[in-house]
Design a protein around this motif. Sequence first.
Motif, PDB file in Angstrom:
ATOM      1  N   SER A  28       0.830  -1.217   0.000  1.00 23.75           N
ATOM      2  CA  SER A  28       0.000   0.000   0.000  1.00 23.75           C
ATOM      3  C   SER A  28       0.863   1.264   0.000  1.00 23.75           C
ATOM      4  CB  SER A  28      -0.963   0.008   1.185  1.00 23.75           C
ATOM      5  OG  SER A  28      -0.269   0.088   2.406  1.00 23.75           O
ATOM      6  N   TYR A  29       1.970   1.262   0.746  1.00 22.63           N
ATOM      7  CA  TYR A  29       2.878   2.422   0.732  1.00 22.63           C
ATOM      8  C   TYR A  29       3.540   2.565  -0.640  1.00 22.63           C
ATOM      9  CZ  TYR A  29       2.420   2.119   5.826  1.00 22.63           C
ATOM     10  OH  TYR A  29       1.935   2.069   7.097  1.00 22.63           O
ATOM     11  N   GLY A  30       3.891   1.443  -1.230  1.00 25.58           N
ATOM     12  CA  GLY A  30       4.484   1.474  -2.568  1.00 25.58           C
ATOM     13  C   GLY A  30       3.507   1.998  -3.605  1.00 25.58           C
ATOM     14  N   ALA A  31       2.236   1.594  -3.514  1.00 23.17           N
ATOM     15  CA  ALA A  31       1.219   2.080  -4.444  1.00 23.17           C
ATOM     16  C   ALA A  31       1.010   3.580  -4.281  1.00 23.17           C
ATOM     17  CB  ALA A  31      -0.098   1.340  -4.235  1.00 23.17           C
ATOM     18  N   MET A  32       1.019   4.048  -3.048  1.00 24.27           N
ATOM     19  CA  MET A  32       0.885   5.486  -2.818  1.00 24.27           C
ATOM     20  C   MET A  32       2.054   6.248  -3.432  1.00 24.27           C
ATOM     21  SD  MET A  32      -0.662   6.115   0.991  1.00 24.27           S
ATOM     22  CE  MET A  32       0.222   4.853   1.890  1.00 24.27           C
ATOM     23  N   ALA A  33       3.270   5.782  -3.164  1.00 25.56           N
ATOM     24  CA  ALA A  33       4.457   6.465  -3.682  1.00 25.56           C
ATOM     25  C   ALA A  33       4.510   6.402  -5.207  1.00 25.56           C
ATOM     26  CB  ALA A  33       5.720   5.847  -3.085  1.00 25.56           C
ATOM     27  N   LEU A  34       4.262   5.229  -5.768  1.00 30.18           N
ATOM     28  CA  LEU A  34       4.284   5.072  -7.218  1.00 30.18           C
ATOM     29  C   LEU A  34       3.228   5.950  -7.883  1.00 30.18           C
ATOM     30  CD1 LEU A  34       5.302   3.454  -9.737  1.00 30.18           C
ATOM     31  CD2 LEU A  34       3.345   1.951  -9.318  1.00 30.18           C
ATOM     32  N   GLY A  35       2.030   5.954  -7.349  1.00 28.35           N
ATOM     33  CA  GLY A  35       0.956   6.766  -7.913  1.00 28.35           C
ATOM     34  C   GLY A  35       1.263   8.248  -7.868  1.00 28.35           C
ATOM     35  N   LEU A  36       1.802   8.717  -6.752  1.00 28.77           N
ATOM     36  CA  LEU A  36       2.110  10.143  -6.638  1.00 28.77           C
ATOM     37  C   LEU A  36       3.250  10.561  -7.569  1.00 28.77           C
ATOM     38  CD1 LEU A  36       1.684  10.771  -2.821  1.00 28.77           C
ATOM     39  CD2 LEU A  36       0.214  11.541  -4.677  1.00 28.77           C
ATOM     40  N   VAL A  37       4.295   9.739  -7.642  1.00 31.10           N
ATOM     41  CA  VAL A  37       5.412  10.066  -8.537  1.00 31.10           C
ATOM     42  C   VAL A  37       4.949  10.031  -9.987  1.00 31.10           C
ATOM     43  CG1 VAL A  37       7.636   9.235  -9.394  1.00 31.10           C
ATOM     44  CG2 VAL A  37       7.212   9.343  -6.941  1.00 31.10           C
ATOM     45  N   TRP A  38       4.173   9.030 -10.352  1.00 32.12           N
ATOM     46  CA  TRP A  38       3.650   8.911 -11.714  1.00 32.12           C
ATOM     47  C   TRP A  38       2.761  10.111 -12.048  1.00 32.12           C
ATOM     48  CZ3 TRP A  38      -0.170   4.471 -13.308  1.00 32.12           C
ATOM     49  CH2 TRP A  38      -0.325   4.458 -14.691  1.00 32.12           C
ATOM     50  N   PHE A  39       1.926  10.533 -11.094  1.00 30.06           N
ATOM     51  CA  PHE A  39       1.061  11.688 -11.296  1.00 30.06           C
ATOM     52  C   PHE A  39       1.875  12.956 -11.537  1.00 30.06           C
ATOM     53  CE2 PHE A  39      -1.358  15.281  -9.557  1.00 30.06           C
ATOM     54  CZ  PHE A  39      -2.481  15.219 -10.349  1.00 30.06           C
ATOM     55  N   ILE A  40       2.886  13.181 -10.715  1.00 30.94           N
ATOM     56  CA  ILE A  40       3.709  14.385 -10.861  1.00 30.94           C
ATOM     57  C   ILE A  40       4.460  14.381 -12.190  1.00 30.94           C
ATOM     58  CG2 ILE A  40       5.717  15.590  -9.918  1.00 30.94           C
ATOM     59  CD1 ILE A  40       4.645  14.745  -7.115  1.00 30.94           C
ATOM     60  N   VAL A  41       5.000  13.234 -12.564  1.00 28.83           N
ATOM     61  CA  VAL A  41       5.715  13.141 -13.844  1.00 28.83           C
ATOM     62  C   VAL A  41       4.775  13.430 -15.007  1.00 28.83           C
ATOM     63  CG1 VAL A  41       6.851  11.505 -15.408  1.00 28.83           C
ATOM     64  CG2 VAL A  41       7.542  11.620 -13.018  1.00 28.83           C
ATOM     65  N   ASN A  42       3.569  12.895 -14.976  1.00 27.72           N
ATOM     66  CA  ASN A  42       2.623  13.157 -16.057  1.00 27.72           C
ATOM     67  C   ASN A  42       2.196  14.612 -16.097  1.00 27.72           C
ATOM     68  OD1 ASN A  42       2.389  10.805 -17.546  1.00 27.72           O
ATOM     69  ND2 ASN A  42       0.982   9.907 -16.087  1.00 27.72           N
ATOM     70  N   ARG A  43       2.040  15.253 -14.962  1.00 33.36           N
ATOM     71  CA  ARG A  43       1.679  16.665 -14.948  1.00 33.36           C
ATOM     72  C   ARG A  43       2.801  17.511 -15.559  1.00 33.36           C
ATOM     73  NH1 ARG A  43      -3.284  16.996 -15.432  1.00 33.36           N
ATOM     74  NH2 ARG A  43      -4.013  18.459 -13.913  1.00 33.36           N
ATOM     75  N   VAL A  44       4.048  17.157 -15.269  1.00 34.98           N
ATOM     76  CA  VAL A  44       5.169  17.877 -15.879  1.00 34.98           C
ATOM     77  C   VAL A  44       5.178  17.646 -17.390  1.00 34.98           C
ATOM     78  CG1 VAL A  44       7.692  17.963 -16.026  1.00 34.98           C
ATOM     79  CG2 VAL A  44       6.570  17.913 -13.796  1.00 34.98           C
ATOM     80  N   ARG A  45       4.886  16.421 -17.820  1.00 32.46           N
ATOM     81  CA  ARG A  45       4.818  16.129 -19.259  1.00 32.46           C
ATOM     82  C   ARG A  45       3.704  16.924 -19.930  1.00 32.46           C
ATOM     83  NH1 ARG A  45       4.339   9.937 -19.892  1.00 32.46           N
ATOM     84  NH2 ARG A  45       4.443  10.437 -22.102  1.00 32.46           N
ATOM     85  N   ILE A  46       2.568  17.087 -19.263  1.00 29.00           N
ATOM     86  CA  ILE A  46       1.476  17.892 -19.818  1.00 29.00           C
ATOM     87  C   ILE A  46       1.919  19.345 -19.962  1.00 29.00           C
ATOM     88  CG2 ILE A  46      -0.818  18.851 -19.312  1.00 29.00           C
ATOM     89  CD1 ILE A  46      -1.544  16.106 -18.137  1.00 29.00           C
ATOM     90  N   LEU A  47       2.613  19.859 -18.960  1.00 24.46           N
ATOM     91  CA  LEU A  47       3.121  21.230 -19.061  1.00 24.46           C
ATOM     92  C   LEU A  47       4.108  21.378 -20.209  1.00 24.46           C
ATOM     93  CD1 LEU A  47       3.661  22.213 -15.317  1.00 24.46           C
ATOM     94  CD2 LEU A  47       1.945  23.110 -16.901  1.00 24.46           C
ATOM     95  N   MET A  48       4.941  20.381 -20.409  1.00 17.98           N
ATOM     96  CA  MET A  48       5.914  20.440 -21.510  1.00 17.98           C
ATOM     97  C   MET A  48       5.205  20.418 -22.861  1.00 17.98           C
ATOM     98  SD  MET A  48       8.697  20.824 -19.960  1.00 17.98           S
ATOM     99  CE  MET A  48       9.984  20.525 -21.117  1.00 17.98           C
ATOM    100  N   VAL A  49       4.147  19.638 -22.985  1.00 19.75           N
ATOM    101  CA  VAL A  49       3.395  19.588 -24.247  1.00 19.75           C
ATOM    102  C   VAL A  49       2.720  20.941 -24.495  1.00 19.75           C
ATOM    103  CG1 VAL A  49       1.353  18.581 -25.354  1.00 19.75           C
ATOM    104  CG2 VAL A  49       3.041  17.114 -24.287  1.00 19.75           C
ATOM    105  N   LYS A  50       2.146  21.532 -23.469  1.00 23.13           N
ATOM    106  CA  LYS A  50       1.509  22.833 -23.634  1.00 23.13           C
ATOM    107  C   LYS A  50       2.531  23.905 -24.001  1.00 23.13           C
ATOM    108  CE  LYS A  50      -2.495  22.197 -20.682  1.00 23.13           C
ATOM    109  NZ  LYS A  50      -3.185  22.642 -19.462  1.00 23.13           N
ATOM    110  N   ARG A  51       3.707  23.817 -23.408  1.00 23.22           N
ATOM    111  CA  ARG A  51       4.746  24.806 -23.667  1.00 23.22           C
ATOM    112  C   ARG A  51       5.353  24.662 -25.053  1.00 23.22           C
ATOM    113  NH1 ARG A  51       9.130  26.106 -19.167  1.00 23.22           N
ATOM    114  NH2 ARG A  51       7.259  26.914 -18.193  1.00 23.22           N
ATOM    115  N   SER A  52       5.356  23.457 -25.594  1.00 21.67           N
ATOM    116  CA  SER A  52       5.984  23.211 -26.904  1.00 21.67           C
ATOM    117  C   SER A  52       5.185  23.796 -28.052  1.00 21.67           C
ATOM    118  CB  SER A  52       6.193  21.727 -27.120  1.00 21.67           C
ATOM    119  OG  SER A  52       4.959  21.072 -27.308  1.00 21.67           O
ATOM    120  N   ARG A  53       3.937  24.141 -27.833  1.00 22.41           N
ATOM    121  CA  ARG A  53       3.133  24.737 -28.906  1.00 22.41           C
ATOM    122  C   ARG A  53       3.730  26.035 -29.242  1.00 22.41           C
ATOM    123  NH1 ARG A  53      -3.002  25.114 -27.651  1.00 22.41           N
ATOM    124  NH2 ARG A  53      -2.307  25.724 -25.647  1.00 22.41           N
TER     125      ARG A  53
END
Length: 108
Positions: A83-108
Amino acid sequence: MAIIQCPSCNKRVSSRAEVCPYCDFQLAGRSPDELEQAQQRALQRRKEKLLGQSMLALLVAIGGFAYSFLEQPHPESWQAAVSYGAMALGLVWFIVNRVRILMVKRSR
């Protein structure tokens, strides 16, 4: 002969190519407006895909937290570690995807 970016996959292709060799997007016979619309659709699909992945990551983190909160496993058990691993993995994955979304928006 010039090098252009494919509106669908954003890879470099020859301006004389009729079809993109990477994604099979039809380049020949299209107006610049049609190519621009195809590029906008590809960008929108990419943003939607990243948004779906970030929601899945958030769901994994919430699932790990909910299990840990509701079941309250012993801190040294494998259930607590999962359960701790799922929490950590989910949060890190979420943050990485949010940064990727910002990069896609910025690349326009």
